[in-house]
Design a protein around this motif. Sequence first.
Motif, PDB file in Angstrom:
ATOM      1  N   GLN A  71     -10.345  13.638   2.826  1.00  0.00           N
ATOM      2  CA  GLN A  71     -11.755  13.433   3.455  1.00  0.00           C
ATOM      3  C   GLN A  71     -12.150  11.901   3.427  1.00  0.00           C
ATOM      4  OE1 GLN A  71     -14.941  14.671   0.669  1.00  0.00           O
ATOM      5  NE2 GLN A  71     -16.416  14.677   2.398  1.00  0.00           N
ATOM      6  N   SER A  72     -11.427  11.308   2.340  1.00  0.00           N
ATOM      7  CA  SER A  72     -11.737   9.761   2.168  1.00  0.00           C
ATOM      8  C   SER A  72     -10.960   9.174   3.485  1.00  0.00           C
ATOM      9  CB  SER A  72     -10.737   9.369   0.942  1.00  0.00           C
ATOM     10  OG  SER A  72     -11.379  10.153  -0.148  1.00  0.00           O
ATOM     11  N   THR A  73      -9.941   9.562   4.086  1.00  0.00           N
ATOM     12  CA  THR A  73      -9.297   8.992   5.368  1.00  0.00           C
ATOM     13  C   THR A  73     -10.576   8.926   6.408  1.00  0.00           C
ATOM     14  OG1 THR A  73      -8.223  11.044   6.137  1.00  0.00           O
ATOM     15  CG2 THR A  73      -7.129   9.520   4.473  1.00  0.00           C
ATOM     16  N   ARG A  74     -11.065  10.036   6.545  1.00  0.00           N
ATOM     17  CA  ARG A  74     -12.539  10.034   7.491  1.00  0.00           C
ATOM     18  C   ARG A  74     -13.401   8.969   7.316  1.00  0.00           C
ATOM     19  NH1 ARG A  74     -17.392  12.091   7.463  1.00  0.00           N
ATOM     20  NH2 ARG A  74     -17.019  13.112   5.464  1.00  0.00           N
ATOM     21  N   LEU A  75     -13.809   8.795   5.848  1.00  0.00           N
ATOM     22  CA  LEU A  75     -14.832   8.150   5.321  1.00  0.00           C
ATOM     23  C   LEU A  75     -14.607   6.512   5.592  1.00  0.00           C
ATOM     24  CD1 LEU A  75     -15.967  10.038   2.226  1.00  0.00           C
ATOM     25  CD2 LEU A  75     -17.128   9.821   4.534  1.00  0.00           C
ATOM     26  N   LEU A  76     -12.979   6.357   5.466  1.00  0.00           N
ATOM     27  CA  LEU A  76     -12.479   5.016   5.330  1.00  0.00           C
ATOM     28  C   LEU A  76     -11.959   4.512   6.907  1.00  0.00           C
ATOM     29  CD1 LEU A  76     -10.558   5.068   2.003  1.00  0.00           C
ATOM     30  CD2 LEU A  76     -12.563   3.649   2.727  1.00  0.00           C
ATOM     31  N   GLY A  77     -12.280   5.554   7.853  1.00  0.00           N
ATOM     32  CA  GLY A  77     -11.603   5.434   9.126  1.00  0.00           C
ATOM     33  C   GLY A  77     -10.137   5.185   9.472  1.00  0.00           C
ATOM     34  N   THR A  78      -9.482   6.016   8.460  1.00  0.00           N
ATOM     35  CA  THR A  78      -8.038   5.969   8.554  1.00  0.00           C
ATOM     36  C   THR A  78      -7.479   7.226   8.850  1.00  0.00           C
ATOM     37  OG1 THR A  78      -7.738   6.284   6.278  1.00  0.00           O
ATOM     38  CG2 THR A  78      -7.633   3.791   7.126  1.00  0.00           C
ATOM     39  N   ALA A  79      -8.300   8.391   9.286  1.00  0.00           N
ATOM     40  CA  ALA A  79      -7.797   9.705   9.313  1.00  0.00           C
ATOM     41  C   ALA A  79      -7.006  10.085  10.428  1.00  0.00           C
ATOM     42  CB  ALA A  79      -9.131  10.559   9.758  1.00  0.00           C
ATOM     43  N   PRO A  80      -6.321  10.926  10.501  1.00  0.00           N
ATOM     44  CA  PRO A  80      -5.285  11.383  11.894  1.00  0.00           C
ATOM     45  C   PRO A  80      -6.192  11.859  12.738  1.00  0.00           C
ATOM     46  CG  PRO A  80      -5.139  13.048   9.930  1.00  0.00           C
ATOM     47  CD  PRO A  80      -6.048  12.196   9.402  1.00  0.00           C
ATOM     48  N   LEU A  81      -5.767  11.767  13.949  1.00  0.00           N
ATOM     49  CA  LEU A  81      -6.544  12.167  15.269  1.00  0.00           C
ATOM     50  C   LEU A  81      -6.846  13.544  15.181  1.00  0.00           C
ATOM     51  CD1 LEU A  81      -7.837  11.178  17.974  1.00  0.00           C
ATOM     52  CD2 LEU A  81      -5.784  11.492  18.934  1.00  0.00           C
ATOM     53  N   ALA A  82      -5.724  14.395  14.827  1.00  0.00           N
ATOM     54  CA  ALA A  82      -5.961  15.864  14.885  1.00  0.00           C
ATOM     55  C   ALA A  82      -4.873  16.330  13.755  1.00  0.00           C
ATOM     56  CB  ALA A  82      -5.398  16.287  16.099  1.00  0.00           C
ATOM     57  N   MET A  83      -4.789  17.757  13.393  1.00  0.00           N
ATOM     58  CA  MET A  83      -3.897  18.205  12.532  1.00  0.00           C
ATOM     59  C   MET A  83      -3.408  19.379  12.989  1.00  0.00           C
ATOM     60  SD  MET A  83      -5.583  17.973   8.637  1.00  0.00           S
ATOM     61  CE  MET A  83      -5.981  16.401   7.815  1.00  0.00           C
ATOM     62  N   VAL A  84      -2.216  19.567  13.036  1.00  0.00           N
ATOM     63  CA  VAL A  84      -1.429  20.802  13.702  1.00  0.00           C
ATOM     64  C   VAL A  84      -0.549  21.254  12.373  1.00  0.00           C
ATOM     65  CG1 VAL A  84       0.062  21.950  15.091  1.00  0.00           C
ATOM     66  CG2 VAL A  84      -1.658  20.116  16.028  1.00  0.00           C
ATOM     67  N   PHE A  85      -0.615  22.343  11.923  1.00  0.00           N
ATOM     68  CA  PHE A  85       0.095  22.871  10.690  1.00  0.00           C
ATOM     69  C   PHE A  85       0.438  24.230  10.709  1.00  0.00           C
ATOM     70  CE2 PHE A  85      -4.307  22.307   9.355  1.00  0.00           C
ATOM     71  CZ  PHE A  85      -4.529  23.742   9.007  1.00  0.00           C
ATOM     72  N   THR A  86       1.742  24.201  10.281  1.00  0.00           N
ATOM     73  CA  THR A  86       2.425  25.712  10.159  1.00  0.00           C
ATOM     74  C   THR A  86       1.810  26.738   9.189  1.00  0.00           C
ATOM     75  OG1 THR A  86       4.442  24.461  10.609  1.00  0.00           O
ATOM     76  CG2 THR A  86       4.764  26.831  10.116  1.00  0.00           C
ATOM     77  N   THR A  87       1.854  26.400   8.135  1.00  0.00           N
ATOM     78  CA  THR A  87       1.180  27.059   7.138  1.00  0.00           C
ATOM     79  C   THR A  87      -0.152  27.028   6.600  1.00  0.00           C
ATOM     80  OG1 THR A  87       3.485  27.460   6.271  1.00  0.00           O
ATOM     81  CG2 THR A  87       1.976  28.335   4.802  1.00  0.00           C
ATOM     82  N   VAL A  88      -1.424  27.972   6.799  1.00  0.00           N
ATOM     83  CA  VAL A  88      -2.648  27.779   6.354  1.00  0.00           C
ATOM     84  C   VAL A  88      -2.649  27.979   4.985  1.00  0.00           C
ATOM     85  CG1 VAL A  88      -3.573  29.981   6.981  1.00  0.00           C
ATOM     86  CG2 VAL A  88      -4.852  27.984   7.162  1.00  0.00           C
ATOM     87  N   SER A  89      -3.322  27.141   4.335  1.00  0.00           N
ATOM     88  CA  SER A  89      -3.640  27.488   2.693  1.00  0.00           C
ATOM     89  C   SER A  89      -5.109  27.038   2.411  1.00  0.00           C
ATOM     90  CB  SER A  89      -2.763  26.710   1.949  1.00  0.00           C
ATOM     91  OG  SER A  89      -2.729  25.270   2.054  1.00  0.00           O
ATOM     92  N   THR A  90      -5.783  27.209   1.381  1.00  0.00           N
ATOM     93  CA  THR A  90      -7.064  26.715   1.395  1.00  0.00           C
ATOM     94  C   THR A  90      -7.317  25.404   1.362  1.00  0.00           C
ATOM     95  OG1 THR A  90      -6.619  26.942  -1.204  1.00  0.00           O
ATOM     96  CG2 THR A  90      -7.587  28.773  -0.100  1.00  0.00           C
ATOM     97  N   LYS A  91      -6.052  24.451   0.906  1.00  0.00           N
ATOM     98  CA  LYS A  91      -5.867  23.133   0.875  1.00  0.00           C
ATOM     99  C   LYS A  91      -6.055  22.413   2.116  1.00  0.00           C
ATOM    100  CE  LYS A  91      -2.238  22.836  -2.223  1.00  0.00           C
ATOM    101  NZ  LYS A  91      -2.350  23.862  -3.210  1.00  0.00           N
ATOM    102  N   SER A  92      -4.969  23.023   3.020  1.00  0.00           N
ATOM    103  CA  SER A  92      -5.102  22.640   4.446  1.00  0.00           C
ATOM    104  C   SER A  92      -6.079  23.009   5.278  1.00  0.00           C
ATOM    105  CB  SER A  92      -3.421  22.914   4.987  1.00  0.00           C
ATOM    106  OG  SER A  92      -3.378  24.403   5.017  1.00  0.00           O
ATOM    107  N   ALA A  93      -6.762  23.951   5.056  1.00  0.00           N
ATOM    108  CA  ALA A  93      -7.756  24.319   5.984  1.00  0.00           C
ATOM    109  C   ALA A  93      -8.985  23.447   5.364  1.00  0.00           C
ATOM    110  CB  ALA A  93      -8.082  25.814   5.767  1.00  0.00           C
ATOM    111  N   LEU A  94      -9.177  23.274   4.060  1.00  0.00           N
ATOM    112  CA  LEU A  94     -10.374  22.602   3.771  1.00  0.00           C
ATOM    113  C   LEU A  94     -10.299  21.159   4.266  1.00  0.00           C
ATOM    114  CD1 LEU A  94     -13.377  22.563   2.284  1.00  0.00           C
ATOM    115  CD2 LEU A  94     -11.941  22.398   0.177  1.00  0.00           C
ATOM    116  N   GLY A  95      -8.997  20.602   3.919  1.00  0.00           N
ATOM    117  CA  GLY A  95      -8.647  19.423   4.332  1.00  0.00           C
ATOM    118  C   GLY A  95      -9.150  18.947   5.705  1.00  0.00           C
ATOM    119  N   ALA A  96      -8.625  19.948   6.642  1.00  0.00           N
ATOM    120  CA  ALA A  96      -8.932  19.761   8.143  1.00  0.00           C
ATOM    121  C   ALA A  96     -10.309  19.852   8.255  1.00  0.00           C
ATOM    122  CB  ALA A  96      -8.378  20.916   8.917  1.00  0.00           C
ATOM    123  N   VAL A  97     -11.327  20.497   7.564  1.00  0.00           N
ATOM    124  CA  VAL A  97     -12.594  20.578   7.734  1.00  0.00           C
ATOM    125  C   VAL A  97     -13.254  19.449   7.440  1.00  0.00           C
ATOM    126  CG1 VAL A  97     -14.747  21.972   6.969  1.00  0.00           C
ATOM    127  CG2 VAL A  97     -12.738  23.289   7.815  1.00  0.00           C
TER     128      VAL A  97
END
Length: 134
Positions: A71-97
């Motif tokens: 989330q900090s990367t979004r706030l600081l303007g350093t986020a990835p453009l998109a995320m594609v991941f193999t295994t969904v977990s609460t960490k990765s899903a919430l991180g993407a959201v």
Amino acid sequence: MIELRGRGIVPGVVTGEALVSHETISGWGGIDPATGTIIERRHELCGVCFTGKVLVFPGAKGSSGWSGFFQSTRLLGTAPLAMVFTTVSTKSALGAVVTRVPAVTDLDQDPVQVIRTGDRVTVDGDRGLVIVHR
């Protein structure tokens, strides 16, 4: 062109350059949110910046702070453009959201094996589709 079909986690459609990690990514202590750089010392992409790239990775590792760091990367303007991941977990899903970038998971092929760093990739979080343009 290669099409991977999966499940959209965060809606939106973007096209950009892929950055592929064959290793899971740690949020807390593994990335520098101020620069969008992977800083985990033993990681294959240590020193590589993911800002503005389609981040393709197996999943998240580490503490529940993972989403906060992304989330900090979004706030600081350093986020990835998109995320594609193999295994969904609460960490990765919430991180993407909280990062608010299009994200797709649960694909019919392993994106880490199919996509290569530098490939041009379209991520369609609305339809759960990833298109690789070679």
